[in-house]
Design a protein around this motif. Structure first.
Motif, PDB file in Angstrom:
ATOM      1  N   GLU A  17      12.968  11.398   8.823  1.00  0.00           N
ATOM      2  CA  GLU A  17      11.722  12.155   8.915  1.00  0.00           C
ATOM      3  C   GLU A  17      10.558  11.498   8.179  1.00  0.00           C
ATOM      4  N   GLY A  18      10.639  10.172   8.005  1.00  0.00           N
ATOM      5  CA  GLY A  18       9.537   9.440   7.368  1.00  0.00           C
ATOM      6  C   GLY A  18       9.314   9.790   5.915  1.00  0.00           C
ATOM      7  N   ALA A  19      10.364  10.273   5.238  1.00  0.00           N
ATOM      8  CA  ALA A  19      10.220  10.714   3.848  1.00  0.00           C
ATOM      9  C   ALA A  19       9.962   9.579   2.875  1.00  0.00           C
ATOM     10  N   GLY A  20      10.296   8.355   3.280  1.00  0.00           N
ATOM     11  CA  GLY A  20      10.131   7.215   2.390  1.00  0.00           C
ATOM     12  C   GLY A  20      11.011   6.076   2.832  1.00  0.00           C
ATOM     13  N   VAL A  21      11.374   5.221   1.875  1.00  0.00           N
ATOM     14  CA  VAL A  21      12.165   4.032   2.169  1.00  0.00           C
ATOM     15  C   VAL A  21      13.312   3.910   1.172  1.00  0.00           C
ATOM     16  N   HIS A  22      14.484   3.610   1.711  1.00  0.00           N
ATOM     17  CA  HIS A  22      15.678   3.284   0.929  1.00  0.00           C
ATOM     18  C   HIS A  22      15.778   1.766   0.966  1.00  0.00           C
ATOM     19  N   ALA A  23      15.797   1.120  -0.198  1.00  0.00           N
ATOM     20  CA  ALA A  23      15.742  -0.344  -0.233  1.00  0.00           C
ATOM     21  C   ALA A  23      16.647  -0.901  -1.325  1.00  0.00           C
ATOM     22  N   ALA A  24      16.859  -2.201  -1.266  1.00  0.00           N
ATOM     23  CA  ALA A  24      17.649  -2.905  -2.272  1.00  0.00           C
ATOM     24  C   ALA A  24      16.982  -4.235  -2.586  1.00  0.00           C
ATOM     25  N   ILE A  48      20.103  -4.090  -7.061  1.00  0.00           N
ATOM     26  CA  ILE A  48      19.697  -2.718  -7.349  1.00  0.00           C
ATOM     27  C   ILE A  48      19.303  -2.003  -6.061  1.00  0.00           C
ATOM     28  N   VAL A  49      19.518  -0.703  -6.058  1.00  0.00           N
ATOM     29  CA  VAL A  49      19.184   0.127  -4.907  1.00  0.00           C
ATOM     30  C   VAL A  49      18.202   1.195  -5.387  1.00  0.00           C
ATOM     31  N   PHE A  50      17.158   1.433  -4.605  1.00  0.00           N
ATOM     32  CA  PHE A  50      16.112   2.355  -5.036  1.00  0.00           C
ATOM     33  C   PHE A  50      15.491   3.016  -3.825  1.00  0.00           C
ATOM     34  N   ARG A  51      14.743   4.063  -4.093  1.00  0.00           N
ATOM     35  CA  ARG A  51      14.008   4.751  -3.053  1.00  0.00           C
ATOM     36  C   ARG A  51      12.586   5.009  -3.502  1.00  0.00           C
ATOM     37  N   TYR A  52      11.650   4.819  -2.566  1.00  0.00           N
ATOM     38  CA  TYR A  52      10.267   5.217  -2.785  1.00  0.00           C
ATOM     39  C   TYR A  52       9.955   6.279  -1.757  1.00  0.00           C
ATOM     40  N   TYR A  53       9.349   7.371  -2.222  1.00  0.00           N
ATOM     41  CA  TYR A  53       9.006   8.497  -1.343  1.00  0.00           C
ATOM     42  C   TYR A  53       7.515   8.525  -1.071  1.00  0.00           C
ATOM     43  N   VAL A  54       7.165   9.005   0.146  1.00  0.00           N
ATOM     44  CA  VAL A  54       5.742   9.094   0.509  1.00  0.00           C
ATOM     45  C   VAL A  54       5.120  10.304  -0.152  1.00  0.00           C
ATOM     46  N   PRO A 109       0.802  -1.232   0.000  1.00  0.00           N
ATOM     47  CA  PRO A 109       0.000   0.000   0.000  1.00  0.00           C
ATOM     48  C   PRO A 109       0.834   1.281   0.000  1.00  0.00           C
ATOM     49  N   GLU A 110       1.944   1.302   0.750  1.00  0.00           N
ATOM     50  CA  GLU A 110       2.774   2.507   0.813  1.00  0.00           C
ATOM     51  C   GLU A 110       4.213   2.097   1.091  1.00  0.00           C
ATOM     52  N   PRO A 111       5.179   2.983   0.851  1.00  0.00           N
ATOM     53  CA  PRO A 111       6.593   2.619   0.959  1.00  0.00           C
ATOM     54  C   PRO A 111       6.995   1.951   2.271  1.00  0.00           C
ATOM     55  N   MET A 112       6.455   2.399   3.403  1.00  0.00           N
ATOM     56  CA  MET A 112       6.853   1.827   4.692  1.00  0.00           C
ATOM     57  C   MET A 112       6.532   0.337   4.794  1.00  0.00           C
ATOM     58  N   GLY A 113       5.620  -0.145   3.971  1.00  0.00           N
ATOM     59  CA  GLY A 113       5.297  -1.561   3.957  1.00  0.00           C
ATOM     60  C   GLY A 113       6.466  -2.441   3.546  1.00  0.00           C
ATOM     61  N   LEU A 149      12.641  -2.077 -15.666  1.00  0.00           N
ATOM     62  CA  LEU A 149      11.350  -2.359 -16.290  1.00  0.00           C
ATOM     63  C   LEU A 149      10.761  -3.658 -15.737  1.00  0.00           C
ATOM     64  N   MET A 150      11.565  -4.714 -15.732  1.00  0.00           N
ATOM     65  CA  MET A 150      11.068  -6.002 -15.254  1.00  0.00           C
ATOM     66  C   MET A 150      10.855  -5.986 -13.739  1.00  0.00           C
ATOM     67  N   PHE A 151      11.720  -5.287 -13.006  1.00  0.00           N
ATOM     68  CA  PHE A 151      11.535  -5.167 -11.559  1.00  0.00           C
ATOM     69  C   PHE A 151      10.198  -4.504 -11.239  1.00  0.00           C
ATOM     70  N   GLY A 152       9.851  -3.501 -12.039  1.00  0.00           N
ATOM     71  CA  GLY A 152       8.576  -2.814 -11.852  1.00  0.00           C
ATOM     72  C   GLY A 152       7.372  -3.724 -12.013  1.00  0.00           C
ATOM     73  N   GLU A 153       7.558  -4.851 -12.665  1.00  0.00           N
ATOM     74  CA  GLU A 153       6.481  -5.832 -12.815  1.00  0.00           C
ATOM     75  C   GLU A 153       6.406  -6.777 -11.617  1.00  0.00           C
ATOM     76  N   THR A 154       7.391  -6.712 -10.715  1.00  0.00           N
ATOM     77  CA  THR A 154       7.399  -7.604  -9.556  1.00  0.00           C
ATOM     78  C   THR A 154       7.007  -6.893  -8.262  1.00  0.00           C
ATOM     79  N   LEU A 155       7.045  -5.559  -8.264  1.00  0.00           N
ATOM     80  CA  LEU A 155       6.723  -4.802  -7.060  1.00  0.00           C
ATOM     81  C   LEU A 155       5.925  -3.564  -7.432  1.00  0.00           C
ATOM     82  N   GLU A 156       4.823  -3.365  -6.741  1.00  0.00           N
ATOM     83  CA  GLU A 156       3.998  -2.172  -6.935  1.00  0.00           C
ATOM     84  C   GLU A 156       3.768  -1.521  -5.577  1.00  0.00           C
ATOM     85  N   ILE A 157       4.058  -0.228  -5.496  1.00  0.00           N
ATOM     86  CA  ILE A 157       3.749   0.563  -4.309  1.00  0.00           C
ATOM     87  C   ILE A 157       2.534   1.409  -4.686  1.00  0.00           C
TER      88      ILE A 157
END
Length: 156
Positions: free
Chosen positions: A124-131, A150-156, A9-13, A76-84
């Motif tokens: 400050e709860g801006a989002g998640v830094h993930a790999a 891969i390393v990526f960030r999703y922001y709230v 549902p959201e990055p913190m998940g 592109l393919m990673f985007g098919e495996t994870l949806e925020i």
């Protein structure tokens, strides 16, 4: 293998999913004309990529897709495996490790499998830094072509 994805549902998940398999992308192919276009864009006209006649007697028996072209398919393919579902934006932050395990020939189908390897909240709860580890494999035999951390960030 049926494509599958994890929906959060959201990055913190993501914080609760470290170590989880995220899913499998749909199959994709790269045509020789796309390989040729990539060669034109990057200036990498190595005969193993673009000379179909010479490559028949080369080490791979045909032309092969540039490793960096295969790597370019990873987001592109990673985007098919994870949806925020609720995020203001997601950004590619970088790569920790990439290996080109086996050649990919034009017109072979590949898919990606992804596993979340780390996730931490940004200040400050801006989002998640993930790999995630993304493994690109040939559909026909499951042979790994490329593995990228891969390393990526999703922001709230």
């Amino acid at each position: 293998m049926t494509p599958s994805k994890t929906v959060v549902p959201e990055p913190m998940g993501l914080l609760e999913l470290v170590g989880a398999d995220l899913g499998v992308s749909a199959p994709r192919t790269v045509s020789q004309s796309e390989v040729d276009a990539f060669a034109d864009l990057t200036g990498d006209h190595q005969w193993i990529h673009v000379d179909t006649e010479r490559a028949k007697s080369g080490p791979f028996g045909s032309t092969i897709v540039h490793g960096f072209f295969t790597l370019a398919l990873v987001p592109l393919m990673f985007g098919e495996t994870l949806e925020i579902s609720e995020t203001s934006m997601g950004v590619n932050y970088g790569l920790d490790k990439v290996r080109f395990i086996a050649p990919l020939r034009p017109d072979e189908e590949v898919r990606a499998r992804a596993t979340l390897t780390s996730a931490e909240a940004l200040p400050e709860g801006a989002g998640v830094h993930a790999a995630a580890r993304v493994a690109v494999e040939r559909v026909e035999d499951g042979q790994l072509c490329c593995v990228a951390d891969i390393v990526f960030r999703y922001y709230v």
